[in-house]
Design an enzyme around this catalytic site. Structure first.
Site, PDB file in Angstrom:
ATOM      1  N   SER A  43      73.839 -19.987 -76.395  1.00 17.14           N
ATOM      2  CA  SER A  43      75.066 -20.227 -76.497  1.00 17.14           C
ATOM      3  C   SER A  43      75.649 -19.978 -77.867  1.00 17.14           C
ATOM      4  O   SER A  43      77.025 -20.063 -78.300  1.00 17.14           O
ATOM      5  CB  SER A  43      75.428 -21.707 -76.012  1.00 17.14           C
ATOM      6  OG  SER A  43      74.910 -22.370 -74.337  1.00 17.14           O
ATOM      7  N   SER A 102      77.328 -21.568 -74.592  1.00 10.18           N
ATOM      8  CA  SER A 102      78.719 -22.418 -74.126  1.00 10.18           C
ATOM      9  C   SER A 102      79.148 -22.463 -75.245  1.00 10.18           C
ATOM     10  O   SER A 102      80.837 -23.493 -74.737  1.00 10.18           O
ATOM     11  CB  SER A 102      77.790 -23.527 -73.915  1.00 10.18           C
ATOM     12  OG  SER A 102      77.637 -24.072 -74.682  1.00 10.18           O
ATOM     13  N   LYS A 129      82.830 -27.811 -82.225  1.00  9.24           N
ATOM     14  CA  LYS A 129      81.976 -27.901 -80.821  1.00  9.24           C
ATOM     15  C   LYS A 129      82.380 -29.879 -80.212  1.00  9.24           C
ATOM     16  O   LYS A 129      82.132 -30.163 -80.811  1.00  9.24           O
ATOM     17  CB  LYS A 129      80.496 -26.633 -80.665  1.00  9.24           C
ATOM     18  CG  LYS A 129      80.611 -26.835 -79.082  1.00  9.24           C
ATOM     19  CD  LYS A 129      79.389 -26.165 -79.049  1.00  9.24           C
ATOM     20  CE  LYS A 129      78.463 -26.037 -77.019  1.00  9.24           C
ATOM     21  NZ  LYS A 129      78.095 -25.221 -76.958  1.00  9.24           N
TER      22      LYS A 129
END
Length: 461
Positions: free
Chosen positions: A178, A154, A79
């Protein structure tokens, strides 16, 4: 081999048996990333040179009989809030568009030290909160089950890359859900570990008292392998728990016989009414674990809205504390979604924040009391199937209570497993929640459920 194996564990076994080459796996992953990324936007940046060099080193170890462990030669993604030395880490934001860190985040070092092969940096929401936004340098990730749909937030690109079979493991972060939200909407396994179990050094912060680093993968077993490599004390991280790293693998196949499980039914049936498929999925998870030998009953916690009100006051306040200097100097460089969420956060007072922290302790105590005679809790991971991405509003997370943020407040381990499919063939998921630092038990229950069901045989490819 035309595609990657279904799971990280399977790929690791093939590598160990010299039935597949890490270089072959890297080439498959990179080819698929090149082919699918224009539609999925799962990656902000591919790293083919890094991947091939790491894969070649893994293959050399394979041939010499010196593999570093179960991650050696496995294609993964990070990420883009996890800092990577010499490779831009942007937070999916114009603010850090040209930021090149000098060193790796702790987890990047740990996975790299285990031989993992980095295919690229995955899309996120802007600084892990502002999305899905269409006014940033990179578009938001899309759901491989239906590219008109949202991936959740996210850890969006990590979830998309995994669901599409581009990588076999990926980092995520979980401040209000997330990891678990994207896992639910994309049909994955994803665990938010106990707060403090994994180092956050080198991860761009959102809310210091809630942020948690963790993995996403196709199966619970894969999550256990990834989490085992990233868990442990880090003296550079003030929030890191100073305790020995747990062995998450030794009891993974121990089953759930004799466990006491509570279902927080009111969260997803009354406090907010989840879709029929989501509710059926929670019942299915409970029924399977009961059939495997667990005792299952309903439990009651404070209302879901209480957890959400407290959680969002804390998250917004702490996010503003992180971003206020940039917000004052570079307001218009933020995307609209994050800019306006942070502006709203500026209306939260110090009194609100202190009262929220006080109420947080009360809510945590209530959950602890409810678990006095429960080993695990279950509830839904999402309200419904993945929505059309353009319909997700800038204040969507504030308009209805979310099902994941309660366990960011309490710091407990919580993971999402896929429990079936709903409208349009879209996946649904449920959460398994444990006591603090009983992450191994959460993983054990998830693994028992997946072994007893067939949901891991269907992939969005």
């Amino acid at each position: 081999m035309s595609g990657l194996p279904m799971s990280l564990a399977e790929a690791g076994r093939l590598i160990a048996a010299r039935k597949v080459s890490p270089v072959e796996l890297a080439d498959i992953a990179l080819e698929k990333a090149e082919r699918r990324n224009p539609d999925l936007h799962a990656f902000i940046r591919l790293t083919p040179e890094v991947a091939r060099a790491q894969a070649q080193a893994a293959e050399a170890r394979q041939m010499q009989g010196g593999l570093l462990g179960p991650l050696d030669g496995i294609p993964i993604g990070h990420k883009d809030i996890y800092e990577t030395a010499g490779i831009p880490t942007t937070g999916h934001s114009r603010i850090l568009e040209h930021h090149v860190p000098a060193r790796d985040a702790a987890t990047v070092r740990a996975w790299g030290g285990g031989g993992a092969v980095m295919v690229g940096k995955t899309a996120t929401h802007e600084f892990a909160w502002g999305g899905p936004s269409f006014d940033l340098p990179w578009p938001p990730a899309r759901n491989p089950w239906d590219t008109t749909r949202f991936t959740g937030g996210s850890s969006t690109g990590s979830a998309a890359a995994l669901a599409a079979g581009i990588v076999l493991g990926a980092t995520g972060s979980d401040t209000g859900g997330s990891i678990r939200g994207p896992a639910g909407l994309c049909g994955l396994a994803g665990i938010k570990p106990t707060f403090g179990l994994c180092s956050r050094v080198g991860i761009l912060p959102l809310a210091y008292s809630l942020d948690t680093a963790g993995p996403l993968a196709w199966t619970t077993e894969d999550c256990a392998l990834l989490l085992q490599t990233m868990a442990g004390h880090d003296r550079e991280d003030p929030s890191s728990a100073d305790r020995p790293a747990p062995d998450l693998l030794i009891g993974l196949s121990g089953g759930v016989k004799g466990l006491r499980i509570g279902v927080i039914r009111h969260f997803h049936e009354r406090d907010i009414v989840a879709s029929a498929a989501v509710r059926t999925g929670v019942d299915h998870l409970a029924d399977v674990l009961r059939a495997e030998g667990a005792t299952v009953r309903d439990v009651t916690l404070p209302p879901l809205m209480d957890f959400n009100a407290v959680g969002w006051v804390i998250l917004m306040s702490e996010a503003l504390a992180v971003h206020e200097p940039w917000l004052r100097a570079r307001f218009n460089e933020y995307g609209e979604f994050l800019r306006e969420r942070l502006a709203l956060a500026s209306l939260v007072s110090a009194t609100d924040y202190i009262q929220a922290q006080r109420r947080r302790r009360e809510l945590t105590a209530a959950v602890t009391a409810a678990m006095a005679d429960c080993d695990l809790l279950l509830t839904a991971a999402q309200v419904g199937e993945a929505p059309v991405i353009e319909t997700v509003g800038k204040f969507a997370s504030l308009e209805a209570p979310g099902l994941t943020i309660p366990f960011n407040l309490t710091g407990q381990p919580a993971m999402t497993v896929c429990t079936g499919f709903g409208e349009g063939g879209l996946p649904v998921g449920a959460q398994i929640i444990g006591r603090p630092f009983e992450d191994a038990l959460v993983l054990r229950a998830g693994h028992a459920f997946e072994r007893a069901t067939s949901w891991r045989a269907k992939r969005a490819e």
